[in-house]
Write an enzyme that holds these catalytic residues in place. Sequence first.
Site, PDB file in Angstrom:
ATOM      1  N   ARG A  40      10.321  65.167  45.544  1.00 26.67           N
ATOM      2  CA  ARG A  40      11.450  65.759  46.262  1.00 26.67           C
ATOM      3  C   ARG A  40      10.998  66.972  47.053  1.00 26.67           C
ATOM      4  NH1 ARG A  40      16.627  66.856  42.732  1.00 26.67           N
ATOM      5  NH2 ARG A  40      16.399  64.603  42.615  1.00 26.67           N
ATOM      6  N   ALA A  42       7.350  69.335  47.901  1.00 24.91           N
ATOM      7  CA  ALA A  42       5.897  69.216  47.856  1.00 24.91           C
ATOM      8  C   ALA A  42       5.292  69.975  46.677  1.00 24.91           C
ATOM      9  CB  ALA A  42       5.287  69.708  49.165  1.00 24.91           C
ATOM     10  N   ILE A  57      16.292  60.914  47.204  1.00 21.72           N
ATOM     11  CA  ILE A  57      16.025  59.497  47.416  1.00 21.72           C
ATOM     12  C   ILE A  57      17.336  58.718  47.410  1.00 21.72           C
ATOM     13  CG2 ILE A  57      14.924  57.443  46.446  1.00 21.72           C
ATOM     14  CD1 ILE A  57      12.737  59.259  45.369  1.00 21.72           C
ATOM     15  N   ALA A  78      13.526  57.592  40.027  1.00 17.91           N
ATOM     16  CA  ALA A  78      14.797  56.935  39.690  1.00 17.91           C
ATOM     17  C   ALA A  78      15.791  57.971  39.198  1.00 17.91           C
ATOM     18  CB  ALA A  78      14.584  55.878  38.607  1.00 17.91           C
ATOM     19  N   ALA A  80      17.574  58.623  36.151  1.00 14.69           N
ATOM     20  CA  ALA A  80      17.302  58.156  34.800  1.00 14.69           C
ATOM     21  C   ALA A  80      18.578  57.960  34.000  1.00 14.69           C
ATOM     22  CB  ALA A  80      16.393  59.147  34.082  1.00 14.69           C
ATOM     23  N   TYR A 148      23.165  52.142  34.178  1.00 13.95           N
ATOM     24  CA  TYR A 148      21.745  52.317  34.472  1.00 13.95           C
ATOM     25  C   TYR A 148      21.026  50.968  34.479  1.00 13.95           C
ATOM     26  CZ  TYR A 148      16.849  53.633  33.749  1.00 13.95           C
ATOM     27  OH  TYR A 148      15.483  53.746  33.843  1.00 13.95           O
ATOM     28  N   LYS A 152      19.238  48.932  37.694  1.00 13.71           N
ATOM     29  CA  LYS A 152      17.848  48.481  37.699  1.00 13.71           C
ATOM     30  C   LYS A 152      17.760  46.975  37.964  1.00 13.71           C
ATOM     31  CE  LYS A 152      15.124  52.077  36.786  1.00 13.71           C
ATOM     32  NZ  LYS A 152      13.970  52.455  37.620  1.00 13.71           N
TER      33      LYS A 152
END
Length: 325
Positions: A40, A42, A57, A78, A80, A148, A152
């Site tokens: 997200r 650097a 994302i 992801a 989570a 969740y 996926k």
Amino acid sequence: MNHVPLPSGKLLVTGANGFIGRLLCAALINRQGSVKAAARNAGEAAPNIDTIAVGNIDGSTDWSMALQGIEVVIHLAARAHIMRDTAADPLAEFRKVNVDGTLNLAGQALQASVKRFIFISSIKVNGEATSPGRPFHADDAPTPEDAYGLSKREAEDGLRELCADSTMEFVIIRPPLVYGPGVKGNFFSMMRWLDKGIPLPFASIQNRRSLVAADNLVDLIITCIGHPMAANQIFLAGDGEDLSTPELLKRTAAALGKRARLLPVPTALLAFAARCLGKTAAVQKLCGSLQVNIQKTRSMLGWRPPVGVDQALRASAEHYLGVRK
């Protein structure tokens, strides 16, 4: 370590600042892999790694800079699983990152001529529990039960559709609970309870659960980067040794230099207390079984978990003892 040669091209690791991402990047560098990290921000990734900041994302993330010169993408990033999700619509939030974000990245990877896309999914795609002695298999029909797991599964389905009749291969890996040095969440809480000598009412539980050590999962991911038989396959990850909850507690306590204080409370009474306290899901995980069969992973890839359970528990305990407060 399973020594499958790495490709000569550059590898992109998303979620490089996470629990698995940091270990994976370090292992790839140790294997002389050419690694680029996406995070997200650097500054979040491990040091000494070429890092691209991609921001949040979702379906609109621009991956063009990160994908330049990339041969293989390992997608770890992801939203989570969250035990106490406060989102008004949890499924919509999971879909933004886990479905839209994954398929947006995969689509851009395809356009950038990426050869292989490795997606780290979850055993929750298979379901939440198994009957004793009847483990999940990689090719079982998916039965996700929560938001969740459903997100996926939808990402997996979209990835397979995107890669069909294309030049980009996919690999899907579904791990169960991952543990190792730096693990957080329920596993960290368990070590804290054992370290403090808190009596735990789990001596009577007779279940079987599969886990995967972080080092074993990283080794499997690295195997899948270059293995020709991994192309367009789904694999389950695991340590190859299933434990009951009392066994896990005793062996973790031993790794901590402690003795587990377990009380023989009937499972039915635990379930009743859990309902009263609103802890049903957490107690189900401790009392129920969830086993995975990794025979496909072993046979197709020639893969063996390089780290044993007790070795992984000792590494987890040593890290915990170094950071406990």
